[in-house]
Design a protein around this motif. Structure first.
Motif, short mmCIF file in Angstrom:
data_model
loop_
_atom_site.label_atom_id
_atom_site.label_comp_id
_atom_site.label_asym_id
_atom_site.label_seq_id
_atom_site.Cartn_x
_atom_site.Cartn_y
_atom_site.Cartn_z
N ASN A 144 89.46 10.22 40.03
CA ASN A 144 89.21 9.86 41.42
C ASN A 144 90.54 9.94 42.16
O ASN A 144 91.56 9.45 41.66
N THR A 145 90.54 10.53 43.35
CA THR A 145 91.79 10.80 44.05
C THR A 145 91.76 10.24 45.46
O THR A 145 90.76 10.33 46.17
N SER A 226 86.06 1.50 35.37
CA SER A 226 86.65 1.93 34.10
C SER A 226 86.14 3.30 33.66
O SER A 226 86.59 3.84 32.66
N GLU A 227 85.19 3.85 34.40
CA GLU A 227 84.58 5.13 33.98
C GLU A 227 85.52 6.32 34.18
O GLU A 227 85.46 7.29 33.44
N LYS A 228 86.34 6.26 35.21
CA LYS A 228 87.22 7.38 35.51
C LYS A 228 88.64 6.89 35.79
O LYS A 228 88.83 5.82 36.37
N PRO A 229 89.64 7.70 35.46
CA PRO A 229 91.01 7.38 35.87
C PRO A 229 91.16 7.67 37.37
O PRO A 229 90.34 8.36 37.97
N PHE A 230 92.23 7.16 37.97
CA PHE A 230 92.43 7.41 39.39
C PHE A 230 93.86 7.85 39.67
O PHE A 230 94.79 7.54 38.93
N PHE A 231 93.99 8.57 40.77
CA PHE A 231 95.29 8.98 41.30
C PHE A 231 95.34 8.54 42.76
O PHE A 231 94.51 8.94 43.57
N LEU A 232 96.31 7.69 43.08
CA LEU A 232 96.51 7.24 44.45
C LEU A 232 97.88 7.70 44.92
O LEU A 232 98.91 7.37 44.32
N TYR A 233 97.89 8.46 46.01
CA TYR A 233 99.12 8.88 46.67
C TYR A 233 99.26 8.00 47.90
O TYR A 233 98.53 8.14 48.87
#
Length: 486
Positions: A144-145, A226-233
């Motif tokens: 997720n982004t 917890s289902e997906k990792p995330f990337f937050l910019y």
């Protein structure tokens, strides 16, 4: 044919084009193998948060020697994580620096090499559908982004928009000029321009944008499962001009009897007391980083989240002729310089149980290394040709297997430009195009005070040869003198 001039008019068509382009690239890139991701492994992939300050100098943080401005959260990050002593921005100004961060390309090859009006035509150049961003790469690993804050790579409000560049969620500024103010009257949320009730930009009334960004970042984290990792910019605008902050946040600096540096209001609606305001803004930034770190602990994902903090280019505020904060540390120059003060960035990263607490590295890295590093963490390979290389080994104290750059390259063409710079080992070449070359040895002279090209003609010749192959031509970014077109 209908002219495409807004995000909302282009999202569907451009999104389909981009998906098609990516599919074709994946089919025909023989060096990219199909990814088979196990759901259990997916949940264990590390989360990534990249926090970017705006115009924060190398020396503006305590872990790099700042003694007037308090940055306790970032200093604690340094004791719990790793400091990169030689990390470099993508450019000496924000637009091309951010493009480099997102695409893994230095300014000699990037599609965005200058800020919006500094092009041959005077028209802004944005990221295009042909660019592959770090968010798009991480989507391939099912992340997720989100991007919150200053994007600045969609001046034309079309294909450079974050939602067309791999981000599931966007809240912030598409354009640079909008990001100049801390009480915006409108802001983008995905492809909609929304009104911020009660805000009056000129009078600095309403909700401070730093509050908006931090609240949205915390909400983004709350929405993760917890289902997906995330990337937050998280691309904050502090401490970029304008210098302003609510009065109640100046308390710790208001009674220190600092000399008054009086700021004048114009396009930037500065508060009057520059020193107090600047210090308060940096400390406020520090405090909000702490809120993000605390949220990770609250969520129970602290151990599985890499948090990186750095800045987009050198400082602008401190006066080099009468320095008060020593914002560039021992380094020469500031924003818009290709000397170290314009390019060398504060950099700290925290990742419990992966990064050795209290460590530091002299590994030479740059913004264009973030994309391959993120790919390395996520277990995928970059799909496009890039200039960057992963610094994951240096992050995790495995420098024995860390690969090193042959050289780093920058070009810049505002005001005193065109200029080029090249860093190879300890040697730094600064080229004022059609004027002269300057050569420095950073090991012996990190402050770039002693120009030694006449003493090392062999090194000068070698580096000049590298300059010739370091860049590709771009019709909007020739290395010729440009005047700002209004």
């Amino acid at each position: 044919m209908k002219k495409r001039n807004t995000i909302s008019n282009t999202t569907n068509a451009l999104g389909k084009m981009k998906i098609f382009s990516i599919c074709v690239a994946l089919i025909f890139c023989s060096n990219i193998s199909a990814q088979s991701i196990d759901k259990g492994a997916e949940r264990s992939k590390p989360n990534i948060i990249f926090i970017l300050a705006d115009d924060l100098g190398y020396g503006d943080v305590g872990f790099n020697g700042q003694d007037k401005i308090k940055t306790p959260v970032l200093d604690k990050m340094a004791t719990e994580g790793i400091v990169f002593n030689r990390h470099y921005a993508g450019s000496a100004v924000c637009g091309p620096s951010r493009a480099s961060l997102m695409t893994g390309m230095h300014t000699g090859n990037s599609s965005v090499r200058e800020n919006p009006k500094w092009t041959k035509s005077g028209q802004p150049v944005d990221l295009s559908l042909n660019d592959v961003t770090v968010a798009e790469e991480l989507k391939r690993a099912d992340y997720n982004t989100g991007i919150i804050g200053k994007w600045g790579l969609s001046e034309n409000l079309n294909e450079g928009a974050p939602n067309l560049q791999g981000f599931d969620y966007f809240y912030g500024f598409n354009k640079h000029k909008s990001a100049h103010h801390y009480y915006p009257e409108t802001i983008w949320e995905n492809d909609k321009l929304i009104t911020i009730e009660g805000n009056v930009t000129q009078d600095k009334i309403g909700t401070y944008s730093q509050d908006l960004f931090t609240d949205k970042a915390l909400a983004f984290l709350d929405n993760q499962t917890s289902e997906k990792p995330f990337f937050l910019y998280l691309a904050y605008t502090i401490p970029h001009f304008e210098l302003t902050i609510p009065e109640d946040q100046k308390a710790q600096y208001s009674n220190l009897n600092w000399p008054l540096r009086k700021m004048k209001m114009a396009h930037y609606r500065h508060d009057e007391n520059g020193h107090v305001t600047y210090a308060s803004m940096v400390s406020r930034l520090d405090k909000d980083v702490g809120r993000i770190l605390n949220k990770l602990i609250e969520m129970g994902v602290d151990d599985n989240t890499l948090v990186v903090f750095t800045s987009d280019n050198g400082h602008e505020y401190d006066n080099l002729k009468d320095e008060f904060f020593d914002s560039n540390g021992i380094y020469r120059g500031k924003k818009r310089d290709l000397y170290e003060g314009g390019l060398r960035m504060p950099f700290v990263a925290r990742w419990p149980n992966k990064i050795k607490p209290g460590s530091a590295t002299n590994h030479v890295s740059a913004f264009w290394d973030f994309l391959p590093t993120a790919c390395d963490i996520a277990g995928v390979k970059p799909t496009a040709k890039i200039n960057g290389m992963s610094y994951l080994p240096a992050l995790t104290n495995a420098e024995n297997i860390q690969k090193n750059h042959d050289y780093l390259y920058w070009e810049f063409n505002e005001k005193r430009g065109p200029m080029q710079a090249l860093l190879k080992d300890d040697w730094k070449l600064v080229h004022f195009v059609n004027k002269h070359y300057e050569l420095y040895n950073l090991k012996n002279d990190p402050s770039e005070l002693n120009e030694i090209s006449s003493q090392h003609p062999d090194i000068l010749k070698q580096l000049k040869a590298v300059l010739q192959i370091a860049r590709t031509e771009h019709p909007e970014f020739p290395l010729i003198k440009k005047e700002l077109k209004k």
